[in-house]
Structure formats: C-alpha cells, structure tokens
Design a protein around this motif. Structure first.
Motif, PDB file in Angstrom:
ATOM      1  N   ILE A  95       1.178  -1.450  -0.145  1.00  0.00           N
ATOM      2  CA  ILE A  95       0.168   0.220  -0.013  1.00  0.00           C
ATOM      3  C   ILE A  95       0.783   1.238   0.207  1.00  0.00           C
ATOM      4  CG2 ILE A  95      -1.535   1.633   1.644  1.00  0.00           C
ATOM      5  CD1 ILE A  95      -2.730  -1.047   1.999  1.00  0.00           C
ATOM      6  N   LEU A  96       1.652   1.162   0.570  1.00  0.00           N
ATOM      7  CA  LEU A  96       2.686   2.352   0.270  1.00  0.00           C
ATOM      8  C   LEU A  96       3.729   2.497  -0.611  1.00  0.00           C
ATOM      9  CD1 LEU A  96       4.010   2.390   3.741  1.00  0.00           C
ATOM     10  CD2 LEU A  96       2.963   3.433   3.542  1.00  0.00           C
ATOM     11  N   GLY A  97       4.012   1.722  -1.153  1.00  0.00           N
ATOM     12  CA  GLY A  97       4.665   2.097  -2.066  1.00  0.00           C
ATOM     13  C   GLY A  97       3.132   2.557  -3.925  1.00  0.00           C
ATOM     14  N   ALA A  98       2.064   1.841  -3.368  1.00  0.00           N
ATOM     15  CA  ALA A  98       1.000   2.346  -4.529  1.00  0.00           C
ATOM     16  C   ALA A  98       0.700   3.606  -3.937  1.00  0.00           C
ATOM     17  CB  ALA A  98      -0.441   1.450  -4.379  1.00  0.00           C
ATOM     18  N   LEU A  99       0.949   3.806  -3.026  1.00  0.00           N
ATOM     19  CA  LEU A  99       0.300   5.683  -2.706  1.00  0.00           C
ATOM     20  C   LEU A  99       1.371   6.663  -2.892  1.00  0.00           C
ATOM     21  CD1 LEU A  99      -0.905   4.933   0.675  1.00  0.00           C
ATOM     22  CD2 LEU A  99      -2.135   6.069  -0.690  1.00  0.00           C
ATOM     23  N   HIS A 100       2.993   5.933  -2.916  1.00  0.00           N
ATOM     24  CA  HIS A 100       4.222   7.119  -3.411  1.00  0.00           C
ATOM     25  C   HIS A 100       3.890   7.003  -4.927  1.00  0.00           C
ATOM     26  CE1 HIS A 100       8.436   7.661  -3.461  1.00  0.00           C
ATOM     27  NE2 HIS A 100       8.567   6.859  -3.786  1.00  0.00           N
ATOM     28  N   TYR A 101       3.227   5.605  -5.899  1.00  0.00           N
ATOM     29  CA  TYR A 101       3.127   6.290  -7.154  1.00  0.00           C
ATOM     30  C   TYR A 101       1.726   7.118  -6.890  1.00  0.00           C
ATOM     31  CZ  TYR A 101       2.210   5.692 -12.041  1.00  0.00           C
ATOM     32  OH  TYR A 101       1.853   5.981 -13.133  1.00  0.00           O
ATOM     33  N   LEU A 102       0.956   7.120  -6.513  1.00  0.00           N
ATOM     34  CA  LEU A 102      -0.685   7.355  -6.719  1.00  0.00           C
ATOM     35  C   LEU A 102      -0.114   9.093  -6.355  1.00  0.00           C
ATOM     36  CD1 LEU A 102      -2.595   4.372  -6.390  1.00  0.00           C
ATOM     37  CD2 LEU A 102      -2.195   5.834  -8.544  1.00  0.00           C
ATOM     38  N   ARG A 103      -0.300   9.568  -5.037  1.00  0.00           N
ATOM     39  CA  ARG A 103      -0.744  10.600  -4.740  1.00  0.00           C
ATOM     40  C   ARG A 103       0.404  11.301  -5.644  1.00  0.00           C
ATOM     41  NH1 ARG A 103      -4.309  11.491  -0.398  1.00  0.00           N
ATOM     42  NH2 ARG A 103      -2.316  12.693   0.800  1.00  0.00           N
ATOM     43  N   PRO A 104       1.293  11.995  -6.094  1.00  0.00           N
ATOM     44  CA  PRO A 104       1.855  12.572  -7.366  1.00  0.00           C
ATOM     45  C   PRO A 104       1.420  12.828  -8.597  1.00  0.00           C
ATOM     46  CG  PRO A 104       3.364  11.429  -5.740  1.00  0.00           C
ATOM     47  CD  PRO A 104       2.534  10.724  -5.608  1.00  0.00           C
ATOM     48  N   LEU A 105       1.336  11.628  -8.858  1.00  0.00           N
ATOM     49  CA  LEU A 105       0.064  11.345 -10.456  1.00  0.00           C
ATOM     50  C   LEU A 105      -1.301  12.373  -9.502  1.00  0.00           C
ATOM     51  CD1 LEU A 105      -0.038   9.856 -13.028  1.00  0.00           C
ATOM     52  CD2 LEU A 105      -1.357   8.180 -11.329  1.00  0.00           C
ATOM     53  N   CYS A 106      -2.053  12.188  -9.121  1.00  0.00           N
ATOM     54  CA  CYS A 106      -3.492  12.725  -8.584  1.00  0.00           C
ATOM     55  C   CYS A 106      -2.592  14.334  -8.542  1.00  0.00           C
ATOM     56  CB  CYS A 106      -3.901  12.069  -8.435  1.00  0.00           C
ATOM     57  SG  CYS A 106      -4.636  10.417  -9.162  1.00  0.00           S
ATOM     58  N   GLY A 107      -1.574  14.805  -8.259  1.00  0.00           N
ATOM     59  CA  GLY A 107      -1.322  16.076  -7.919  1.00  0.00           C
ATOM     60  C   GLY A 107      -1.133  16.557  -6.252  1.00  0.00           C
ATOM     61  N   VAL A 108      -0.718  15.730  -5.387  1.00  0.00           N
ATOM     62  CA  VAL A 108      -0.471  15.797  -4.082  1.00  0.00           C
ATOM     63  C   VAL A 108       1.346  16.087  -3.853  1.00  0.00           C
ATOM     64  CG1 VAL A 108      -0.806  14.830  -2.126  1.00  0.00           C
ATOM     65  CG2 VAL A 108      -2.730  14.578  -3.438  1.00  0.00           C
ATOM     66  N   THR A 109       1.803  17.148  -4.958  1.00  0.00           N
ATOM     67  CA  THR A 109       3.019  16.893  -5.127  1.00  0.00           C
ATOM     68  C   THR A 109       4.054  17.726  -3.740  1.00  0.00           C
ATOM     69  OG1 THR A 109       2.919  18.548  -5.845  1.00  0.00           O
ATOM     70  CG2 THR A 109       3.305  17.551  -7.255  1.00  0.00           C
ATOM     71  N   ALA A 110       3.551  18.117  -2.730  1.00  0.00           N
ATOM     72  CA  ALA A 110       4.185  18.477  -1.541  1.00  0.00           C
ATOM     73  C   ALA A 110       3.936  16.912  -0.963  1.00  0.00           C
ATOM     74  CB  ALA A 110       2.552  19.805  -0.837  1.00  0.00           C
ATOM     75  N   GLU A 111       3.474  16.120  -0.259  1.00  0.00           N
ATOM     76  CA  GLU A 111       4.447  14.815  -0.012  1.00  0.00           C
ATOM     77  C   GLU A 111       5.627  14.533  -0.491  1.00  0.00           C
ATOM     78  OE1 GLU A 111      -0.107  13.234   0.809  1.00  0.00           O
ATOM     79  OE2 GLU A 111       1.219  11.995  -0.583  1.00  0.00           O
ATOM     80  N   GLY A 112       6.494  14.462  -1.288  1.00  0.00           N
ATOM     81  CA  GLY A 112       7.599  15.049  -2.124  1.00  0.00           C
ATOM     82  C   GLY A 112       7.803  13.068  -1.853  1.00  0.00           C
ATOM     83  N   GLN A 113       8.828  12.417  -0.875  1.00  0.00           N
ATOM     84  CA  GLN A 113       8.944  11.161  -0.584  1.00  0.00           C
ATOM     85  C   GLN A 113       8.792  10.740   0.578  1.00  0.00           C
ATOM     86  OE1 GLN A 113      11.317   9.692  -2.739  1.00  0.00           O
ATOM     87  NE2 GLN A 113      10.435  11.068  -4.371  1.00  0.00           N
ATOM     88  N   ARG A 114       7.254  11.217   0.981  1.00  0.00           N
ATOM     89  CA  ARG A 114       7.000  11.032   1.916  1.00  0.00           C
ATOM     90  C   ARG A 114       6.781   9.263   1.957  1.00  0.00           C
ATOM     91  NH1 ARG A 114       1.739  13.752   5.079  1.00  0.00           N
ATOM     92  NH2 ARG A 114       1.898  13.139   6.598  1.00  0.00           N
TER      93      ARG A 114
END
Length: 131
Positions: A43-62
């Motif tokens: 799940i963490l890997g999925a979020l690492h890909y999906l969050r920036p893809l969907c415009g949540v760039t502020a998280e960076g490498q979170r």
C-alpha cells in the motif's frame, strides 16, 4: 485525512510490538503480523506512485520515507527486508502499469489504499502491540 494520520502513526508504532510478537513463534520465523505488514508495504508503494500522479506533490518522498521508517523500526533480516521492499515495489509498479494520468478510478484507488492501510496498521498495533 484522518486515515492518513492513522496510517502514519500506526506504521511507526510497530516498534513498540512486544518482543514475543516481533520474534514470532521460533527463532527466524516471521512475526504473526508479517502478511499484514507485507500488504501495508504494498500500500505504501501504491501511495508513493498514486499521490503525486493525482497532484499531491507536496508530500514529495513521504511514502518512501514512511517505508524506510517501517524497515528501520522492524530491523528485519536481509531476506525479510528484501520481501518487504519487493512488496513496496509491487504496489508501486502495479499502479504504474495501469495509470499514466490521474483518473477518477485512480482517485478512488488512493482513497481505498489510505483506508485499507489505516485499517491494517491499526489492527497490527491493536493485536500485536504493547508489552
């Protein structure tokens, strides 16, 4: 974002698992929560890909950093560490193969990953945490 906060807090709380739960039933055996932990890594890997893809760039490498914190807390053997990382990478690549842009389905996937991750992390801590 309540689910996000739960996921992060619980994932980092894994370091407070009782020694018996962390060691498993015998030396070298994976802990009883290992399957859930592998799914959480995915799940963490999925979020690492999906969050920036969907415009949540502020998280960076979170999400990658959360994965590293989870590994640091668990202090797994080399073989188990490799399995945890493979789970993270599987989560990342499985969504990278499907989504090239953020679609409504990708946004739903993010919400589901956050919910499942929070639930898993909570269950691991409740069932196996503490001394």
């Amino acid at each position: 974002m309540r689910t996000l906060a739960l996921l992060l807090a619980a994932a980092l709380t894994l370091g407070t698992l009782s020694p018996a739960a962390a060691a498993g039933p015998s030396e070298g055996a994976p802990p009883p929560y290992d399957g859930d932990l592998m799914r959480l890594a995915e799940i963490l890997g999925a979020l690492h890909y999906l969050r920036p893809l969907c415009g949540v760039t502020a998280e960076g490498q979170r999400w990658r950093n959360e994965m590293q914190a989870l590994i640091d807390t668990e202090q797994p053997s080399d073989a188990r560490r490799a399995r945890i990382i493979a789970s993270f990478n599987r989560g990342y690549s499985s969504y990278a193969e499907v989504y090239r842009t953020c679609t409504p389905a990708a946004k739903v996937a993010v919400d589901r990953q956050l919910d499942e991750g929070a639930r898993l992390a909570h269950e691991i801590v409740v069932r196996f945490g503490g001394n």
